[in-house]
Design a protein around this motif. Structure first.
Motif, short mmCIF file in Angstrom:
data_model
loop_
_atom_site.label_atom_id
_atom_site.label_comp_id
_atom_site.label_asym_id
_atom_site.label_seq_id
_atom_site.Cartn_x
_atom_site.Cartn_y
_atom_site.Cartn_z
N ALA A 10 42.44 43.24 42.58
CA ALA A 10 43.15 42.13 43.23
C ALA A 10 42.19 41.28 44.04
O ALA A 10 42.32 40.04 44.07
CB ALA A 10 44.26 42.69 44.12
N LEU A 11 41.22 41.91 44.70
CA LEU A 11 40.27 41.15 45.51
C LEU A 11 39.41 40.24 44.64
O LEU A 11 39.10 39.09 45.02
CB LEU A 11 39.39 42.11 46.31
CG LEU A 11 38.48 41.48 47.36
CD1 LEU A 11 39.30 40.74 48.42
CD2 LEU A 11 37.61 42.54 48.02
N LEU A 12 39.02 40.71 43.48
CA LEU A 12 38.26 39.87 42.56
C LEU A 12 39.09 38.67 42.10
O LEU A 12 38.60 37.53 42.08
CB LEU A 12 37.81 40.69 41.35
CG LEU A 12 36.68 41.69 41.61
CD1 LEU A 12 36.58 42.70 40.47
CD2 LEU A 12 35.34 40.98 41.79
N GLU A 14 41.63 37.29 43.67
CA GLU A 14 41.85 36.39 44.81
C GLU A 14 40.66 35.48 45.05
O GLU A 14 40.81 34.38 45.61
CB GLU A 14 42.12 37.22 46.07
CG GLU A 14 43.47 37.90 46.09
CD GLU A 14 43.60 38.88 47.25
OE1 GLU A 14 42.68 38.89 48.11
OE2 GLU A 14 44.58 39.63 47.28
N ASN A 15 39.48 35.95 44.65
CA ASN A 15 38.26 35.15 44.86
C ASN A 15 37.85 34.40 43.59
O ASN A 15 36.68 34.04 43.42
CB ASN A 15 37.13 36.06 45.34
CG ASN A 15 37.27 36.44 46.80
OD1 ASN A 15 36.76 35.74 47.68
ND2 ASN A 15 37.99 37.53 47.06
N ASN A 16 38.83 34.15 42.73
CA ASN A 16 38.65 33.31 41.55
C ASN A 16 37.71 33.89 40.49
O ASN A 16 37.06 33.14 39.76
CB ASN A 16 38.18 31.90 41.94
CG ASN A 16 39.24 31.16 42.71
OD1 ASN A 16 40.43 31.31 42.43
ND2 ASN A 16 38.83 30.37 43.70
N PHE A 17 37.65 35.22 40.44
CA PHE A 17 36.97 35.88 39.34
C PHE A 17 38.02 36.52 38.45
O PHE A 17 39.14 36.75 38.87
CB PHE A 17 36.01 36.96 39.85
CG PHE A 17 34.95 36.45 40.78
CD1 PHE A 17 33.93 35.63 40.32
CD2 PHE A 17 34.99 36.76 42.13
CE1 PHE A 17 32.96 35.14 41.19
CE2 PHE A 17 34.03 36.27 43.01
CZ PHE A 17 33.01 35.46 42.53
N TRP A 18 37.66 36.79 37.22
CA TRP A 18 38.59 37.55 36.39
C TRP A 18 38.11 38.99 36.31
O TRP A 18 36.92 39.29 36.47
CB TRP A 18 38.82 36.93 35.03
CG TRP A 18 37.64 36.73 34.12
CD1 TRP A 18 36.87 35.61 34.03
CD2 TRP A 18 37.12 37.67 33.19
NE1 TRP A 18 35.88 35.79 33.09
CE2 TRP A 18 36.02 37.05 32.55
CE3 TRP A 18 37.45 38.96 32.80
CZ2 TRP A 18 35.26 37.67 31.56
CZ3 TRP A 18 36.71 39.59 31.82
CH2 TRP A 18 35.62 38.94 31.22
N ALA A 19 39.04 39.86 36.08
CA ALA A 19 38.73 41.29 36.10
C ALA A 19 39.58 42.02 35.07
O ALA A 19 40.76 41.70 34.89
CB ALA A 19 38.97 41.88 37.49
N LEU A 52 31.78 41.25 48.36
CA LEU A 52 33.18 41.67 48.42
C LEU A 52 33.33 43.14 48.77
O LEU A 52 34.29 43.54 49.43
CB LEU A 52 33.87 41.39 47.08
CG LEU A 52 34.04 39.92 46.69
CD1 LEU A 52 34.63 39.81 45.29
CD2 LEU A 52 34.93 39.20 47.69
N PHE A 53 32.37 43.97 48.33
CA PHE A 53 32.44 45.41 48.52
C PHE A 53 31.13 45.88 49.15
O PHE A 53 30.16 46.15 48.44
CB PHE A 53 32.69 46.13 47.19
CG PHE A 53 33.86 45.59 46.43
CD1 PHE A 53 35.15 45.97 46.74
CD2 PHE A 53 33.67 44.68 45.40
CE1 PHE A 53 36.24 45.46 46.05
CE2 PHE A 53 34.74 44.16 44.70
CZ PHE A 53 36.03 44.56 45.02
N SER A 54 31.12 46.01 50.46
CA SER A 54 29.87 46.27 51.18
C SER A 54 29.35 47.68 50.95
O SER A 54 28.17 47.95 51.18
CB SER A 54 30.08 46.03 52.68
OG SER A 54 31.12 46.86 53.18
#
Length: 389
Positions: A10-12, A14-19, A52-54
């Motif tokens: 979902a985070l990807l 939301e940041n306009n990437f596809w997953a 996005l994922f530290s």
């Protein structure tokens, strides 16, 4: 911040990437099985994923591009470097996505792992038309097996792992290739990926069959020579009608109901000391103090498979004490109490049952021990409440 795998996708988005869920994950979803690992394919690059994922890490010798350890559900990220803008803009067409997925699928080792599940659209993609193989339950390679073996020295281990995950038939061309034993150099040094694949096989529920394949292909003796040498340990048929020490050990794996990696490794190692303690006497062959000898062998093996000190302590406990429950009725309290209060006792009890069942013995002593343990816990709980029986 901790994310579950759904939040990762979902985070990807939301940041306009596809997953997409990819490879084994999509395969297991198609089979309506619970995935053991989450693979996410995305058009975000590594820098963008890192932002996005530290807490992500980058593992050596592994095929994923980034790794996010969440305990029971690790997430493996795969990026798609197609030379285009990585952000998902309005011009990103379905056709471009299909072409990108097909390129990614062609990097899959096995056809049954070449599926994707689009997290935004909620649909599966099958770029290589592999669904018929999935339905038939056949493990075949995407590319020529000989070429795959040349590129990946641990190809046979990967095949055994896919078998352990699916239970599918291994294509005959692969079996013939592995029986020729031409590509074994990749197992001389066990890296974390090899160790991880091997341990995944052990906890899969199909360890007996998969390790039998690895034995047939002469790979198990490179990974665990301490177990393979048990083929030379002939045992008293009255106590072990299943055969030599090797087949007894593998048979124990088949008897485990709820495998975990510490228990399964302890089972593999519990009788390794028999290879160096065997003696002959009038009533047959004996293996005095083989538990202690097995524990000493375990110390060498566990480092090879990247076990940490806490995990080693449990396996040492299991190996050292795997024979003691035969005498549970006669154990003094000062020995029985540390056993029953150990956090490792449930695994010890499971090892004991598997050890008995593999030798075709009655398991009455196992149930007797379980009853004693349950009664001990009941009395111990009452004592903590100030009630003495």
């Amino acid at each position: 911040m901790i994310f579950n795998h759904e939040q990762c996708g979902a985070l990807l988005l939301e940041n306009n990437f596809w997953a997409c869920y990819a490879f084994e994950t999509a395969r297991d979803l198609l089979l309506k099985r619970k995935p053991s690992v989450i693979n996410i394919l995305t058009n975000a690059d590594l820098l963008q994923i890192s932002k996005l994922f530290s807490d992500i890490s980058f593992r050596k010798n592994s095929d994923e591009h980034a790794y996010y350890d969440q305990g029971d559900y690790p997430v493996r990220f795969f990026t798609m470097d197609n030379g285009e803008n990585h952000s998902l803009d309005q011009t990103f067409s379905i056709e471009r996505k299909k072409n990108s997925l097909k390129r990614a699928a062609e990097y899959s080792l096995f056809s049954i792992n070449s599926f994707f599940y689009d997290l935004e659209e909620g649909i599966f993609y099958d770029p290589l038309d592999a669904y018929p193989l999935l339905k038939k339950g056949v493990i075949k390679t995407v590319n020529n097996p000989e070429q795959t073996a040349a590129m990946l020295p641990t190809f046979a281990l990967k095949t055994a792992k896919v078998f352990s995950e699916t239970g599918f038939e291994i294509d005959k061309s692969l079996v013939r290739l592995f029986k020729r034993n031409e590509k074994l150099s990749g197992y001389k040094e066990i890296n974390e990926v090899i160790a991880g694949d091997f341990l995944d096989i052990c906890v899969s529920g199909r360890a007996y069959e998969a390790l039998s394949f690895l034995d047939e292909w002469n790979i198990l003796e490179l990974l665990l020579p301490e177990v393979s040498v048990l083929k030379t340990v002939n045992q008293d048929k009255d106590h072990h009608p299943e055969g030599n020490g090797f087949w007894h050990t593998l048979g124990c794996l088949k008897c485990v109901k709820k495998p975990n990696k510490n228990l399964m490794m302890a089972i593999l190692l519990h009788d390794t000391g028999k290879a160096i303690t065997a003696i002959e006497h009038k009533s047959g062959k004996a293996f005095p103090n083989h538990s202690s000898a097995s524990k000493a062998i375990a110390r060498k093996v566990l480092h090879r498979f990247y076990y940490n000190s806490e995990e080693m302590d449990e396996i040492f406990f299991l190996v050292q004490n795997h024979m003691i429950l035969n005498a549970v009725d006669r154990l003094p309290r000062n020995i029985l109490r540390p056993l029953f209060t150990s956090p490792y006792f449930s695994n010890l009890l499971e090892l004991y049952r598997a050890d008995l069942e593999s030798g075709y013995h009655k398991v009455d002593s196992y149930y007797n021990t379980a009853r004693m343990y349950k009664e001990f816990l009941r009395r111990d709980k009452l004592k903590r409440q100030g009630i003495y029986l």
